[in-house]
Design a protein around this motif. Structure first.
Motif, PDB file in Angstrom:
ATOM      1  N   VAL A  44      -2.509  -8.810 -24.430  1.00  0.00           N
ATOM      2  CA  VAL A  44      -1.610  -8.373 -23.365  1.00  0.00           C
ATOM      3  C   VAL A  44      -0.151  -8.480 -23.795  1.00  0.00           C
ATOM      4  CG1 VAL A  44      -0.819  -8.854 -21.018  1.00  0.00           C
ATOM      5  CG2 VAL A  44      -3.256  -8.972 -21.552  1.00  0.00           C
ATOM      6  N   GLU A  45       0.235  -9.585 -24.403  1.00  0.00           N
ATOM      7  CA  GLU A  45       1.620  -9.784 -24.822  1.00  0.00           C
ATOM      8  C   GLU A  45       2.033  -8.754 -25.866  1.00  0.00           C
ATOM      9  OE1 GLU A  45       3.897 -11.811 -23.780  1.00  0.00           O
ATOM     10  OE2 GLU A  45       2.846 -13.358 -22.611  1.00  0.00           O
ATOM     11  N   ALA A  46       1.164  -8.527 -26.842  1.00  0.00           N
ATOM     12  CA  ALA A  46       1.492  -7.585 -27.918  1.00  0.00           C
ATOM     13  C   ALA A  46       1.610  -6.160 -27.386  1.00  0.00           C
ATOM     14  CB  ALA A  46       0.433  -7.658 -29.011  1.00  0.00           C
ATOM     15  N   ILE A  47       0.709  -5.790 -26.501  1.00  0.00           N
ATOM     16  CA  ILE A  47       0.754  -4.449 -25.914  1.00  0.00           C
ATOM     17  C   ILE A  47       2.034  -4.277 -25.096  1.00  0.00           C
ATOM     18  CG2 ILE A  47      -0.300  -2.963 -24.166  1.00  0.00           C
ATOM     19  CD1 ILE A  47      -1.776  -2.888 -26.809  1.00  0.00           C
ATOM     20  N   HIS A  48       2.376  -5.287 -24.322  1.00  0.00           N
ATOM     21  CA  HIS A  48       3.602  -5.227 -23.512  1.00  0.00           C
ATOM     22  C   HIS A  48       4.835  -5.030 -24.402  1.00  0.00           C
ATOM     23  CE1 HIS A  48       6.806  -6.308 -20.768  1.00  0.00           C
ATOM     24  NE2 HIS A  48       7.099  -7.374 -21.491  1.00  0.00           N
ATOM     25  N   THR A  49       4.924  -5.826 -25.438  1.00  0.00           N
ATOM     26  CA  THR A  49       6.083  -5.742 -26.338  1.00  0.00           C
ATOM     27  C   THR A  49       6.132  -4.397 -27.051  1.00  0.00           C
ATOM     28  OG1 THR A  49       6.020  -8.142 -26.686  1.00  0.00           O
ATOM     29  CG2 THR A  49       7.216  -6.824 -28.317  1.00  0.00           C
ATOM     30  N   TYR A  50       4.985  -3.926 -27.507  1.00  0.00           N
ATOM     31  CA  TYR A  50       4.939  -2.659 -28.248  1.00  0.00           C
ATOM     32  C   TYR A  50       5.283  -1.477 -27.335  1.00  0.00           C
ATOM     33  CZ  TYR A  50       3.366   0.692 -31.761  1.00  0.00           C
ATOM     34  OH  TYR A  50       3.324   1.697 -32.695  1.00  0.00           O
ATOM     35  N   ALA A  51       4.715  -1.447 -26.150  1.00  0.00           N
ATOM     36  CA  ALA A  51       5.001  -0.352 -25.220  1.00  0.00           C
ATOM     37  C   ALA A  51       6.486  -0.330 -24.857  1.00  0.00           C
ATOM     38  CB  ALA A  51       4.144  -0.491 -23.969  1.00  0.00           C
ATOM     39  N   LYS A  52       7.051  -1.511 -24.627  1.00  0.00           N
ATOM     40  CA  LYS A  52       8.470  -1.580 -24.273  1.00  0.00           C
ATOM     41  C   LYS A  52       9.342  -1.056 -25.400  1.00  0.00           C
ATOM     42  CE  LYS A  52      11.934  -4.779 -22.437  1.00  0.00           C
ATOM     43  NZ  LYS A  52      12.197  -6.194 -22.014  1.00  0.00           N
ATOM     44  N   SER A  53       8.972  -1.365 -26.629  1.00  0.00           N
ATOM     45  CA  SER A  53       9.750  -0.893 -27.782  1.00  0.00           C
ATOM     46  C   SER A  53       9.699   0.618 -27.935  1.00  0.00           C
ATOM     47  CB  SER A  53       9.239  -1.557 -29.065  1.00  0.00           C
ATOM     48  OG  SER A  53       7.974  -1.027 -29.462  1.00  0.00           O
ATOM     49  N   LYS A  54       8.652   1.228 -27.378  1.00  0.00           N
ATOM     50  CA  LYS A  54       8.479   2.679 -27.473  1.00  0.00           C
ATOM     51  C   LYS A  54       8.961   3.411 -26.217  1.00  0.00           C
ATOM     52  CE  LYS A  54       6.234   2.952 -31.476  1.00  0.00           C
ATOM     53  NZ  LYS A  54       6.571   3.873 -32.592  1.00  0.00           N
ATOM     54  N   GLY A  55       9.452   2.663 -25.227  1.00  0.00           N
ATOM     55  CA  GLY A  55       9.901   3.292 -23.991  1.00  0.00           C
ATOM     56  C   GLY A  55       8.776   3.820 -23.127  1.00  0.00           C
ATOM     57  N   VAL A  56       7.608   3.179 -23.217  1.00  0.00           N
ATOM     58  CA  VAL A  56       6.414   3.614 -22.476  1.00  0.00           C
ATOM     59  C   VAL A  56       5.996   2.508 -21.509  1.00  0.00           C
ATOM     60  CG1 VAL A  56       3.962   4.214 -22.691  1.00  0.00           C
ATOM     61  CG2 VAL A  56       5.623   5.119 -24.333  1.00  0.00           C
ATOM     62  N   LYS A  57       5.620   2.901 -20.300  1.00  0.00           N
ATOM     63  CA  LYS A  57       5.113   1.958 -19.310  1.00  0.00           C
ATOM     64  C   LYS A  57       3.589   1.937 -19.358  1.00  0.00           C
ATOM     65  CE  LYS A  57       9.065   0.964 -17.130  1.00  0.00           C
ATOM     66  NZ  LYS A  57       9.608  -0.399 -16.956  1.00  0.00           N
ATOM     67  N   MET A  58       3.004   0.756 -19.202  1.00  0.00           N
ATOM     68  CA  MET A  58       1.553   0.645 -19.107  1.00  0.00           C
ATOM     69  C   MET A  58       1.133   0.758 -17.643  1.00  0.00           C
ATOM     70  SD  MET A  58       0.755   0.417 -22.217  1.00  0.00           S
ATOM     71  CE  MET A  58      -1.008   0.169 -21.978  1.00  0.00           C
ATOM     72  N   ILE A  59       0.002   1.405 -17.403  1.00  0.00           N
ATOM     73  CA  ILE A  59      -0.561   1.546 -16.058  1.00  0.00           C
ATOM     74  C   ILE A  59      -1.789   0.653 -15.955  1.00  0.00           C
ATOM     75  CG2 ILE A  59      -1.621   3.142 -14.413  1.00  0.00           C
ATOM     76  CD1 ILE A  59       0.108   5.352 -15.591  1.00  0.00           C
ATOM     77  N   MET A  60      -1.794  -0.190 -14.943  1.00  0.00           N
ATOM     78  CA  MET A  60      -2.872  -1.163 -14.759  1.00  0.00           C
ATOM     79  C   MET A  60      -4.118  -0.485 -14.195  1.00  0.00           C
ATOM     80  SD  MET A  60      -4.150  -4.120 -14.956  1.00  0.00           S
ATOM     81  CE  MET A  60      -2.742  -5.025 -15.608  1.00  0.00           C
ATOM     82  N   HIS A  61      -5.278  -1.088 -14.480  1.00  0.00           N
ATOM     83  CA  HIS A  61      -6.524  -0.642 -13.884  1.00  0.00           C
ATOM     84  C   HIS A  61      -7.218  -1.821 -13.218  1.00  0.00           C
ATOM     85  CE1 HIS A  61     -10.937   0.653 -14.082  1.00  0.00           C
ATOM     86  NE2 HIS A  61     -10.349   1.453 -13.218  1.00  0.00           N
ATOM     87  N   HIS A  62      -7.529  -1.664 -11.942  1.00  0.00           N
ATOM     88  CA  HIS A  62      -8.274  -2.660 -11.177  1.00  0.00           C
ATOM     89  C   HIS A  62      -9.548  -2.007 -10.644  1.00  0.00           C
ATOM     90  CE1 HIS A  62      -4.382  -5.075 -10.045  1.00  0.00           C
ATOM     91  NE2 HIS A  62      -4.782  -5.308 -11.289  1.00  0.00           N
ATOM     92  N   GLU A  63     -10.650  -2.222 -11.284  1.00  0.00           N
ATOM     93  CA  GLU A  63     -11.932  -1.794 -10.729  1.00  0.00           C
ATOM     94  C   GLU A  63     -12.487  -2.949  -9.908  1.00  0.00           C
ATOM     95  OE1 GLU A  63     -14.685  -0.267  -9.109  1.00  0.00           O
ATOM     96  OE2 GLU A  63     -13.838   1.154 -10.550  1.00  0.00           O
ATOM     97  N   THR A  64     -12.746  -2.698  -8.640  1.00  0.00           N
ATOM     98  CA  THR A  64     -13.254  -3.750  -7.755  1.00  0.00           C
ATOM     99  C   THR A  64     -14.770  -3.825  -7.747  1.00  0.00           C
ATOM    100  OG1 THR A  64     -13.452  -2.362  -5.781  1.00  0.00           O
ATOM    101  CG2 THR A  64     -11.280  -3.312  -6.249  1.00  0.00           C
TER     102      THR A  64
END
Length: 703
Positions: free
Chosen positions: A396-416
């Motif tokens: 999670v941390e690595a993905i957050h940092t990498y996406a931010k460096s690329k100017g991309v937002k991550m979209i969460m998925h919650h399957e109930t």
């Protein structure tokens, strides 16, 4: 602009006239309210003096109550008024919406019980909305609805575009038939789903689209579904009378009410031009204004995602095949063997982030990132996900940092997995997790039977859950894209963070055996009446076996059709759903998906016929650039359109993505042509659309 005028007629102790008329602002629609035999309240609707709805009953049956709210009424008060205002949506198909109607409010007294019921009618130029209101009173405080008995009496055996009435699923292909044929075709209209329950062989869902033999288009739906059960319709196929049929809870009850309270609006749209149904904003207008004071954080997004490869069976949501079952917090995934096809791994997700950044997409959706997918489906499992614990291969941390460096937002998925009780337990923690890692939007899912067990997806209790999750998301400034939830009823006006919904048969079913080629020519007349749809378009590889040799499904569309969906099926949260490698094979066609806008200043409906074709032109927000989309049904057709919506005196360059001459959804779906030409507001275009095909056009103002 806002104008409100109210006129009151009150005669205490005296019965008012048993008939009241209400006329639309343009004078074309007329509603007649009446008290009929035995004090039964009823309404009737006419369009240009032609009857649309014959006299139809209003009222309720209450549980454990021997005196239903169906007759014995007299009118004790009527109020009339006019509203004319203009409001600006946070996002939408147009920059401004006019809310213009005439209103009649009828207060009814059931003399025997001294109970009061109010019926509020609003008549717009494009249709009628009405709802029930129960004011504070001593003889009706807490009550349980056995059934709402609202009727919609049709004038004949109309053509209808319908899906089976169901308490749990809207994910059906549409059937086109006469009303009299619904019962005969009902079983063939059914397809399997993870959760479904029908109630009658003549039951259908709203929004229901119909066409009369005289060429009149009629749409039945509801607006502002809050703290109430979803309304299906049950048909008397001998008299052609629809009656409301509410979704029951686990005890069979259809609504727990406490006065003062109101029902959702029941809506009847009417037009002698199919384009009028598509252009109507009546459903939004019947909802309350936005309750989000500062909506600056609500921003439309175009995204890609780790999804289609799992839907097709190429990849897996689950991390391992070692466990027949898992218990969160007790199962040690670090000791498990990865199955080798888990898609939501750090390296693979970074590839999607790179693709999004390269092509200018706002976000990346990732499904299957969190523990629990090994036994999530069909197990009636309460504690199935915690929405915060990642698999060992998802950093999670690595993905957050990498996406931010690329100017991309991550979209969460919650399957109930249908366990709404579990979701509510974890909701605050899940949204806090999203805020920590800068996820602006969540795709929530409700696959499978609902827990608490026995509840249905569309009962009052679960409707309230969806609303709770939405309002809680607003507290955390999170946008919501709900899948398998209730079909929308315009609530996105009040809570514009409801930026998307599935709630119909979307693209995923193209990988589950396919959908009818004309499905997308019906959805804007039905599902999209209540709000935008996350249809997940943009599939370029139609042969699913090329992704998964064990899946022989085909996408019943051409590439040009898939491009057009970005215009014809409106969504401010819009996905390019195919795999990056398939877009890389067709970079010239992919350009349209990159260019097309997702928020609009204006929309023009150029051609429309349900089940046959739709052509829409939309003006991109804050620009003078337009995009046009045409989706076609089963028959090859020549579409002829005028570009008179373009500003006079300006010149534009049109890039046309069209079906090739030999294109066909079944035999040659990837055949398309791209051409450019100079155009003005005086230009006219003639383009051929293949079966299951269409075209897309970008019209860019010349500098």
């Amino acid at each position: 602009m806002k104008k409100l005028i109210f006129v009151f007629f009150i005669l205490l102790g005296t019965t008012l006239s048993t008939s009241q008329e209400l006329v639309s602002p343009d004078g074309k629609l007329k509603m007649i309210f009446s008290i009929r035999e035995k004090g039964m309240p009823a309404y009737e609707l006419l369009y240009k003096e032609r009857q649309v709805i014959k006299p139809s009953r209003l009222g309720f049956e209450l549980k454990d109550d021997k005196r239903p709210l169906l007759d014995g009424f007299k009118v004790v008060e009527t109020n009339t008024g006019t509203c004319d205002e203009t409001w600006k949506p946070v996002w939408g198909e147009v920059a401004e919406i006019r809310n213009y109607y005439n209103e009649l409010v009828v207060t009814l007294l059931q003399k025997e019980t001294e109970r009061v019921m109010v019926v509020r009618f609003r008549l717009f130029d494009d249709g009628l909305g009405f709802r029930y209101e129960f004011p504070r009173q001593k003889n009706l405080v807490y009550f349980v609805i056995k059934e709402e008995r609202t009727q919609f009496a049709m004038t004949g055996n109309h053509k209808a575009f319908w899906i089976p009435g169901d308490y749990d699923s809207q994910e059906y292909d549409y059937t086109e038939s006469r009303l009299s044929e619904i019962s005969e075709l009902f079983d063939t209209a059914l397809t399997d789903n993870a959760s479904q329950e029908q109630f009658s062989k003549t039951g259908v869902q709203t929004a229901l689209m119909m066409k009369t033999d005289e060429g009149l288009y009629i749409n039945l739906h509801e607006a502002a579904l809050i703290d109430y059960s979803l309304m299906n319709l049950n048909l008397d196929d001998k008299k052609f009378v629809f009656e409301s049929w509410l979704t029951p809870d686990a005890q069979g009850d259809k609504g727990y009410m406490q006065a003062p309270c109101v029902s959702p609006w029941r809506t009847v749209m009417v037009s002698d031009d199919a384009r009028g149904i598509l252009a109507s904003k009546m459903t939004l207008n019947l909802n309350e204004p936005s309750k989000i004071k500062d909506p600056a954080w609500i921003k439309p997004m175009k995204y890609v995602g780790v999804w289609w490869e799992m839907i097709t069976g190429k990849s897996s949501w689950s991390y391992t095949d070692d466990f027949p079952s898992v218990e969160l917090g007790k199962t040690d995934y670090k000791k498990a063997r990865p199955n080798g096809i888990h898609a939501a791994n750090t390296a693979h997700v970074k590839e999607y982030i790179d693709f999004a950044a390269l092509h200018g997409f706002d976000g990346v959706l990732v499904e299957g990132w969190n523990e629990g997918w090994e036994d999530w489906f069909g197990k009636s499992k309460d504690y199935v996900f915690d929405f915060v614990t990642p698999y060992p291969d998802f950093d999670v941390e690595a993905i957050h940092t990498y996406a931010k460096s690329k100017g991309v937002k991550m979209i969460m998925h919650h399957e109930t997995s249908g366990s709404v009780r579990n979701y509510e337990r974890h909701l605050d923690t899940a949204y806090q997790f999203m805020k920590k890692y800068d996820y602006p939007a969540v795709k929530s899912g409700y696959v499978g039977d609902i827990i608490p067990r026995g509840e249905h997806h569309y009962s009052q209790w679960i409707i309230n859950h969806y609303q709770y999750a939405l309002e809680k998301a607003a507290d955390y400034q999170v946008m919501v894209n709900a899948h398998e939830a209730v079909r929308p009823t315009g609530i996105c006006r009040t809570y514009p963070n409801l930026i998307g919904n599935e709630s119909a048969r979307g693209t995923e079913f193209q990988a589950f055996g396919g959908s009818k080629p004309n499905h997308v020519t019906i959805l804007p007349f039905t599902r999209l009446i209540g709000g935008p749809m996350d249809y997940t378009p943009g599939i370029f590889e139609m042969d699913i076996s090329k992704l998964n040799p064990n899946n022989n499904s085909r996408v019943n569309a051409t590439i040009a059709n898939q491009l057009a969906l970005y215009v014809t099926i409106y969504s401010p949260l819009q996905m390019a759903a195919d795999l990056p490698e398939n877009y890389n094979r067709f970079p010239d066609a992919f350009q349209f998906i990159k260019d097309v806008a997702i928020d609009w200043d204006d929309s023009k409906y150029l051609e429309a016929e349900p089940g046959r074709y739709i052509t829409v032109a939309r003006k991109a927000k804050g620009t003078d650039n337009w995009f046009v989309g045409n989706v076609n049904g089963l028959d090859k057709r020549t579409s002829k359109i005028s570009l008179d919506f373009l500003e006079r005196g300006k010149k534009y360059t049109a890039t046309i993505y069209a079906d090739a001459k030999d294109a066909h959804y079944k035999t040659n779906p990837q055949a398309y042509t791209i051409s450019t030409k100079k155009v003005t507001g005086k230009s006219k275009l003639s383009l051929d659309s293949a079966p299951g095909g269409g075209y897309a056009i970008s019209i860019i103002e010349n500098e």
